[in-house]
Design an enzyme around this catalytic site. Structure first.
Site, PDB file in Angstrom:
ATOM      1  N   ASP A 222     -31.628 -36.082  21.552  1.00 16.95           N
ATOM      2  CA  ASP A 222     -32.643 -35.346  22.289  1.00 16.95           C
ATOM      3  C   ASP A 222     -33.869 -35.327  21.379  1.00 16.95           C
ATOM      4  O   ASP A 222     -33.774 -35.592  20.175  1.00 16.95           O
ATOM      5  CB  ASP A 222     -32.176 -33.931  22.656  1.00 16.95           C
ATOM      6  CG  ASP A 222     -33.033 -33.352  23.792  1.00 16.95           C
ATOM      7  OD1 ASP A 222     -34.156 -33.877  24.018  1.00 16.95           O
ATOM      8  OD2 ASP A 222     -32.614 -32.383  24.450  1.00 16.95           O
TER       9      ASP A 222
HETATM   10  C1  BGC Z   1     -35.343 -32.302  26.600  1.00 12.08           C
HETATM   11  C2  BGC Z   1     -34.806 -33.580  27.194  1.00 12.08           C
HETATM   12  C3  BGC Z   1     -35.939 -34.519  27.490  1.00 12.08           C
HETATM   13  C4  BGC Z   1     -36.718 -34.775  26.222  1.00 12.08           C
HETATM   14  C5  BGC Z   1     -37.897 -35.700  26.404  1.00 12.08           C
HETATM   15  C6  BGC Z   1     -36.270 -32.555  25.430  1.00 12.08           C
HETATM   16  O1  BGC Z   1     -36.923 -31.394  25.044  1.00 12.08           O
HETATM   17  O2  BGC Z   1     -34.285 -31.468  26.194  1.00 12.08           O
HETATM   18  O3  BGC Z   1     -34.058 -33.307  28.349  1.00 12.08           O
HETATM   19  O4  BGC Z   1     -35.450 -35.701  28.043  1.00 12.08           O
HETATM   20  O5  BGC Z   1     -37.215 -33.526  25.737  1.00 12.08           O
HETATM   21  O6  BGC Z   1     -38.893 -35.070  27.112  1.00 12.08           O
END
Ligand code: BGC
Length: 664
Positions: A222
């Site tokens: 993530d």
């Molecule tokens: C989120 C993800 C997301 C990523 C990119 C993170 O903060 O938890 O679900 O895909 O950011 O935006």
């Protein structure tokens, strides 16, 4: 095709760290680059200036949230949404969509519940499977997230989810396990720790994903979830996102110091190369097969089937000649965030903002008035009281639109309460007091405690976060052009104190999953707690009769057959649910668990036969003693229901030495 052996160590180290925020490294043009973009409900692609500074998010079709999709219980709509999103991605030149998220709705307060499917793992996994298959068959890669036990936003970057093995196996892994059958090209780890270990270093979990669930894509982090890149690569995390210079340099240093072996580095690099080749092959020669207008139609169809009629004392469907007062900002949102969740899943609508009153006017002969009257979450008094009250009093029906919006339901924070704001509750009560013909439409992405006003109103409709075509979809449901067929994919509890997580929630460091398997309806059923609306509940304008239950053993599975008769004059769809209820078991078992479901369309007066097959796994529990699934000898109830608390048909099956026999 290049292999890891064709790359230098420096290139491999670079390759497993990403290029920037949204691309994989292309090693100076030596290999193709993959573009990734959020998120589950639409493509959130951003525009940057020449210095790489964010300018704006580009508009895209805003589909209903995954919560609303899940309320359809419709496999083919989940597939359609994936397919339609693939076209959006092809237009936007996005190779991999960072979706879907399949985390279990353990905590009704979780700020991201609107992005997730259900409190039940079978429903979540089944629909995620279709979504991924639709997306990937359309030429775009999926990313299954957030692995694992990411069930709250509160302190998500640090908190540890303390979960026992059996619970992990029977609840939290299951949606990933089922979704992996669609062969997603990637998965994303979570921010939180799982039993003390950061999600980006969860070797045991990654091994299960790859070794047992057949996952053969890359695991990416993530955004910013990596703490020690070498340790995460050792655990099997292939790609850190986004690129971080400091961590990259530390990785190189650790590699030189022997903290990451060549074998370990090669494994990640090879998976990256395979991933890039696979994703590029998937989209080769593909162009969007549908227009934006058709995709908006898909968004509308999902909303129409995802809307749940929770209560109806005969006021719905509206009669054409009736006069209606619509109130509340959710009916004509001034920003799309008023009727959707916030964070990475927030999509800038491509079309115009809807106006529910306008949509109703086009269908009704009676007068339809609209009063903004109050904000959905700001604790602000409505100003035009006098005029509003007159309107409420003199209309045949009132439609009060309430909800949460993106400042309440969003990434990075949990909700403070499951209730609506005091202004909204007061508005509902006041309207119902003035005119009992009051219909409440809820625009929220997760469960709402409706106790304070449920009994005072004539009808309750859960619109959910129903996307940019939601206005038209709601109008069609209210007027009966569409017969509602959504059912709740999560329990609507009576009060937050009843939630399975209530007692274990406030610790900022540790989330103890002490309720074990008893999450969602499993919990409310175990403790015999009242709920406002149970899991699986949803009304229709038709009445469905269940009958003709017959059970048949087919090798190592049980076929459950029954009929559904539409006892109304209009066509409708019913979601029939099959639960298994173990009666005598040495191992602890929840009261009942969803093991199959079918959405059945019938014409007015029509009777249809339905069959759902339950395999051995449907009767099994995960034994930590044998590290595998065990189908115990004993008696099992087969319950066919219109909801988890409206069981219409019951049968009994005996399991002995791995063989089934029908008892009743
Ligand atoms: C989120 C993800 C997301 C990523 C990119 C993170 O903060 O938890 O679900 O895909 O950011 O935006």
């Amino acid at each position: 095709m290049l292999t890891a052996k064709d790359l230098t160590a420096e290139e491999k180290l670079r390759l497993i760290c990403g290029q920037d925020g949204w691309h994989t490294a292309d090693l100076g043009g030596k290999i193709p680059q993959i573009t990734v973009s959020d998120g589950p409900v639409g493509v959130r692609k951003s525009e940057f200036d020449e210095n790489g500074v964010w300018k704006r998010d580009l508009p895209a079709v805003a589909y209903p949230a995954i919560q609303c999709l899940a309320n359809t219980w419709n496999r083919s709509l989940a597939r359609k949404m994936g397919k339609s999103l693939a076209d959006d991605c092809l237009d936007a030149e996005v190779d991999v969509l960072l979706a879907p998220g399949v985390n279990i709705k353990r905590n009704p307060l979780n700020g991201r519940n609107f992005e997730y499917f259900s409190e039940d793992p079978l429903l979540a996994g089944t629909l995620a499977y279709e979504y991924i298959d639709g997306l990937q068959s359309g030429g775009v890669g999926a990313c299954l997230k957030h692995f694992l036990a990411n069930n709250q936003e509160y302190n998500r970057l640090e908190q540890s989810s303390e979960v026992d093995d059996r619970t992990l196996r029977e609840l939290y892994y299951v949606p990933f396990e089922i979704a992996c059958r669609a062969k997603p090209v990637s998965a994303m780890c979570c921010y939180n720790r799982v039993n003390g270990v950061y999600g980006s270093e969860n070797k045991c979990g990654f091994d299960v994903l790859r070794g047992e669930f057949g996952f053969d894509g890359v695991i990416m982090s993530d955004w910013g979830a990596v703490h020690d890149r070498a340790a995460s690569a050792k655990a099997g995390l292939d790609l850190e996102m986004p690129f971080d210079q400091g961590r990259y340099e530390k990785l190189c240093e650790d590699y030189r110091a022997g903290r990451l072996t060549d074998e370990e580095l090669d494994a990640c690099a090879q998976r990256m190369l395979d991933f890039i080749a696979r994703v590029k092959k998937m989209s080769r020669g593909k162009k969007a097969a549908t227009t934006v207008e058709r995709r908006l139609d898909v968004a509308q169809q999902i909303a129409e089937e995802g809307i749940v009629l929770l209560k109806n004392e005969g006021v719905l469907p509206l009669k054409k000649k009736q006069s209606v007062t619509v109130s509340g900002e959710c009916a004509a949102p001034s920003q799309y965030g008023r009727v959707g969740g916030g964070g990475s899943a927030c999509v800038q609508w491509i079309g115009e903002r809807y106006d529910l009153a306008k949509c109703l006017r086009a269908k009704m002969k009676g007068e339809v008035r609209y009063h903004r009257a109050f904000w959905e979450y700001a604790l602000q008094e409505y100003s035009d009281k006098r005029e509003l009250y007159d309107s409420i009093l003199t209309s045949d029906v009132n439609v009060v639109c309430v909800g949460t919006g993106s400042t309440i339901e969003r990434e990075g924070a949990d909700r403070m309460s499951v209730r609506l704001t005091p202004v909204q509750e007061e508005m509902i009560l006041r309207t119902a007091e003035l005119n009992p013909n009051t219909v409440v439409v809820i625009f929220a992405g997760s469960a709402v405690d409706v106790s304070a006003w449920k009994d005072k109103v004539a009808a309750i409709v859960l619109a959910g976060f129903c996307g940019e075509r939601g206005g038209e979809a709601i109008a069609r449901v209210l007027t009966g052009e569409v017969n509602p067929s959504g059912k709740l994919s999560e329990t609507f509890l009576c009060k937050i104190e009843d939630a399975p997580t209530y007692r274990s929630y406030s610790d900022p460091l540790v989330a103890r999953y002490s309720e074990g398997l008893d999450v969602g309806y499993r919990h409310y059923d175990k403790h015999g707690l009242d709920v406002n609306f149970p899991f699986g509940h949803g009304l229709s304008y038709s009445e469905f009769k269940y009958g003709d239950l017959s059970l048949q053993v087919k090798e190592r599975s049980v076929e459950v057959s029954f009929s559904i008769t539409n006892r109304s004059a209009r066509a409708g769809k019913e979601v029939a649910q099959v639960y298994v209820r173990p009666y005598n078991s040495y191992a602890y078992r929840p009261v009942r668990e969803l093991r199959g479901f079918a959405k059945v369309k019938t014409e007015g007066g029509e009777k249809k036969d339905v069959s759902v097959v339950l395999d051995e796994r449907a009767f099994s529990y995960y034994s930590t003693s044998v590290r595998g699934w065990v189908c115990e000898d004993g008696i099992y109830g087969i319950e066919v229901g219109a909801s988890s608390r409206d069981i219409r048909l019951q049968g009994l099956v005996r399991c002995k030495d791995g063989k089934f026999e029908i008892v009743k």
